[in-house]
Design an enzyme around this catalytic site. Structure first.
Site, short mmCIF file in Angstrom:
data_model
loop_
_atom_site.label_atom_id
_atom_site.label_comp_id
_atom_site.label_asym_id
_atom_site.label_seq_id
_atom_site.Cartn_x
_atom_site.Cartn_y
_atom_site.Cartn_z
N SER A 249 4.03 22.09 -16.26
CA SER A 249 3.48 21.47 -17.33
C SER A 249 3.47 19.85 -16.75
CB SER A 249 4.10 21.42 -18.67
OG SER A 249 3.86 20.42 -19.26
N TYR B 35 11.86 22.69 -23.57
CA TYR B 35 10.32 22.86 -22.86
C TYR B 35 10.62 21.93 -21.62
CZ TYR B 35 5.54 23.46 -22.28
OH TYR B 35 4.18 23.58 -21.66
#
Ligand code: NAD
Length: 260
Positions: free
Chosen positions: A142, A155
């Site tokens: 990401s 995350y």
């Protein structure tokens, strides 16, 4: 282009994973679609993907939070189709809270799915890739593998970790025909992101589309979502001969998010 190649894509019944599974099926690969459980919907999806190319598309259920289920999935792939050539670690989850309020069980779950599951699939796929002297490992990280945002500690930590794990794998396989790379999307409008947009709209009382526009303009200079199809095309490229010297890299597709 991928005729005869066996590809596993984790978490591939929706969003980016589905985009990558579709792109591989269109390139005639044999594709393993994964989700936690098999349902009539996953059966219909697999049937649809089987119509896209000449490869065989099968379903392998596994809850990737469970090491034993990951091991059973990888064994099933080998017995049903053969040794894995292409491994895409895509399944992932998000949980949003400030560090002091972040539930420890949510922390463990995010790290387990986004990072530890990839370690397990990689350690199980690498011996066969080494035997064949060919393999492609693609980890869906990401923009949050490169930069941080508030309230996303688990995350961001998991995606930074995934990029690190990918680089170690690239070094350990550097003299072989195996490559390991990360793909780093910015915002892609999938169920994972839709949940965050809806939560923002519920909190602010504004419309979902207004919140989607704001979400983009806060982070993504292009002000456009990347699409699962574009991510699929990037994954196909990483499997090509043209990308054989590309290893240990982080391929951004984030509309300029990490350029600022
Ligand atoms: P998504 O919710 O559509 O996909 C997540 C997938 O993971 C689903 O198919 C889900 O079934 C699967 N999954 C969840 N828990 C699982 C479990 N325990 N076992 C097996 N499968 C499980 O969301 P997405 O946006 O397509 O996310 C795919 C990947 O892309 C994730 O790793 C995510 O972090 C990453 N990503 C997404 C964006 C974005 O903007 N959408 C941006 C950057 C990175």
């Amino acid at each position: 282009m991928l005729t005869g190649k066996i590809a596993v894509v984790t978490g591939s019944t929706s969003g980016i994973g589905l985009g990558i599974a579709q792109a591989f099926a269109e390139q005639n690969a044999d594709v393993v679609v994964n989700a936690r459980t098999q349902t009539p919907e996953t059966d219909a999806l697999v049937e649809q993907l089987n119509g896209l190319g000449t490869g065989r598309v099968i379903f392998a259920a596994a809850d990737l939070l469970q090491q034993t289920e990951i091991e059973a999935m990888m064994a099933k792939v080998k017995s049903d189709l053969g040794p894995v050539d292409i491994l895409v670690n895509n399944a992932g989850m998000q949980h949003v809270a400030p560090i002091e309020d972040f539930a420890p069980d949510k922390w463990d779950m995010v790290l387990s799915l986004n990072l530890t599951a990839a370690f397990h699939t990689m350690r199980l796929a690498l011996p066969d890739m080494k035997n064949k002297n060919w393999g492609r490992i693609i980890n869906v990280a990401s923009a949050h593998g490169q930069v941080a945002s508030v309230n996303k500690s688990a995350y961001v930590a998991s995606k930074h970790g995934l990029i690190g794990l990918t680089k170690v794998c690239a070094l350990e396989t550097a003299e072989s025909g195996i490559t390991a790379n990360s793909i780093c999307p910015g915002w892609v409008r999938t169920p994972l992101v839709e949940d965050q947009i809806v939560a923002r709209a519920e909190k602010s009382g504004r419309s979902v589309e207004e919140e989607a526009r704001d979400l983009l303009s806060e982070k993504q200079p292009s002000k456009q979502f990347a699409t699962p199809d574009q991510l699929g095309a990037a994954a196909v490229f990483l499997c090509s001969d043209a990308a054989s010297q590309m290893t240990g890299s982080s391929l951004t597709m984030d509309g300029g998010w990490t350029a600022v």
